[in-house]
Write an enzyme that holds these catalytic residues in place. Structure first.
Site, short mmCIF file in Angstrom:
data_model
loop_
_atom_site.label_atom_id
_atom_site.label_comp_id
_atom_site.label_asym_id
_atom_site.label_seq_id
_atom_site.Cartn_x
_atom_site.Cartn_y
_atom_site.Cartn_z
N LYS A 1 38.47 32.80 27.58
CA LYS A 1 38.50 31.74 28.58
C LYS A 1 37.29 30.80 28.47
O LYS A 1 36.28 31.14 27.84
CB LYS A 1 38.57 32.37 29.97
CG LYS A 1 39.83 33.21 30.21
CD LYS A 1 39.89 33.67 31.67
CE LYS A 1 41.13 34.50 31.93
NZ LYS A 1 41.25 34.87 33.36
N PHE B 1 44.05 31.35 45.21
CA PHE B 1 43.12 30.98 44.14
C PHE B 1 43.78 30.16 43.02
O PHE B 1 43.13 29.85 42.02
CB PHE B 1 42.45 32.23 43.55
CG PHE B 1 43.41 33.27 43.01
CD1 PHE B 1 43.95 33.14 41.72
CD2 PHE B 1 43.76 34.38 43.76
CE1 PHE B 1 44.82 34.09 41.21
CE2 PHE B 1 44.63 35.33 43.25
CZ PHE B 1 45.16 35.18 41.97
N ARG C 1 44.23 45.95 27.50
CA ARG C 1 43.76 45.98 28.89
C ARG C 1 42.61 46.96 29.06
O ARG C 1 41.68 46.73 29.82
CB ARG C 1 44.93 46.26 29.84
CG ARG C 1 45.88 45.05 29.90
CD ARG C 1 47.07 45.26 30.78
NE ARG C 1 46.74 45.19 32.20
CZ ARG C 1 46.60 44.07 32.89
NH1 ARG C 1 46.70 42.89 32.29
NH2 ARG C 1 46.34 44.10 34.17
N THR D 1 39.98 43.44 36.05
CA THR D 1 39.99 41.99 36.27
C THR D 1 38.66 41.50 36.84
O THR D 1 38.14 40.47 36.42
CB THR D 1 41.14 41.61 37.25
OG1 THR D 1 42.35 42.14 36.72
CG2 THR D 1 41.27 40.11 37.41
N ASN E 1 36.39 35.32 34.29
CA ASN E 1 36.30 36.70 33.79
C ASN E 1 36.50 36.83 32.28
O ASN E 1 36.98 37.85 31.80
CB ASN E 1 37.24 37.61 34.58
CG ASN E 1 38.70 37.24 34.43
OD1 ASN E 1 39.01 36.22 33.83
ND2 ASN E 1 39.59 38.07 34.96
N HIS F 1 41.70 37.09 29.06
CA HIS F 1 42.98 37.39 29.70
C HIS F 1 43.70 38.40 28.83
O HIS F 1 43.53 38.44 27.62
CB HIS F 1 43.82 36.11 29.80
CG HIS F 1 45.26 36.36 30.15
ND1 HIS F 1 45.66 36.61 31.44
CD2 HIS F 1 46.37 36.44 29.38
CE1 HIS F 1 46.98 36.81 31.45
NE2 HIS F 1 47.43 36.71 30.22
P1 CMP Z 1 43.90 36.95 34.46
O1 CMP Z 1 44.03 38.32 33.91
O2 CMP Z 1 43.79 35.83 33.50
O3 CMP Z 1 45.13 36.66 35.43
C1 CMP Z 1 45.05 35.86 36.58
C2 CMP Z 1 43.64 35.42 36.89
O4 CMP Z 1 43.43 34.98 38.21
C3 CMP Z 1 42.74 36.62 36.73
O5 CMP Z 1 42.60 36.94 35.38
C4 CMP Z 1 41.48 36.16 37.45
O6 CMP Z 1 40.61 35.44 36.61
C5 CMP Z 1 42.05 35.20 38.47
N1 CMP Z 1 41.93 35.79 39.80
C6 CMP Z 1 42.51 36.90 40.25
N2 CMP Z 1 42.18 37.10 41.54
C7 CMP Z 1 41.37 36.08 41.89
C8 CMP Z 1 40.70 35.73 43.09
N3 CMP Z 1 40.79 36.49 44.18
N4 CMP Z 1 39.96 34.62 43.08
C9 CMP Z 1 39.88 33.84 41.98
N5 CMP Z 1 40.49 34.13 40.81
C10 CMP Z 1 41.22 35.24 40.77
#
Ligand code: CMP
Length: 141
Positions: free
Chosen positions: A10, A58, A86, A92, A113, A116
């Protein structure tokens, strides 16, 4: 030949200079890279890719962030690719990720984060298809 999964490095991780380290970690964890592209998602692409989250509070933050800079999109191959990826990336939320995982090492926050990973074989296929044609998925072994 193993299973496939879909991964992304990312914009936060690329801005922070971790793209090479994450690719290294990925290869050392036993994944073959079948396809890789360095792109900048448009807002519309980010909204389409994460459409499953469109009702979440979000969603706007997520799609703004994902279109804020370069992303590396990856098709990976390994036995048990989806679940092993994973495990390799960790929870996450990086604060909950185990030591040694990509998110523990390189992620900034829940919203930024670093990486993905597809959550099922079915979604891996859909997500790979979002960014790659079959002819672009090439194993070098
Ligand atoms: P990803 O695995 O890419 O899938 C969805 C993304 O949404 C997740 O990683 C996080 O980066 C993001 N995400 C999930 N929960 C939240 C949250 N509460 N606030 C902001 N971003 C979020």
């Amino acid at each position: 030949m193993g299973n496939k999964t879909y991964a992304m490095i990312k914009p936060d991780a690329i801005r922070n200079g971790y793209m090479g380290k994450i690719i290294d970690h990925t290869i050392n964890a036993g994944f073959k890279i079948l396809g890789a592209k360095l792109i900048r998602l448009t807002k519309a692409q980010a909204e389409g890719f994460y459409a499953i989250h469109r009702e979440r509070p979000f969603f706007s933050e997520l799609t703004e962030f994902m279109s804020s800079g370069q992303t590396m999109v990856l098709a990976l191959e390994k036995d048990n690719a989806v679940s092993d990826w994973r495990k390799t990336i960790g929870a996450t939320n990086p604060e909950e990720a185990e030591d040694g995982t990509i998110r523990k090492k390189f992620a900034t926050s829940l919203s930024e984060n670093a990486v993905h990973g597809a959550d099922s074989d079915e979604n891996a296929k859909i997500e790979i298809g979002f960014f790659f044609n079959d002819s672009e998925l090439i194993s070098n072994q």
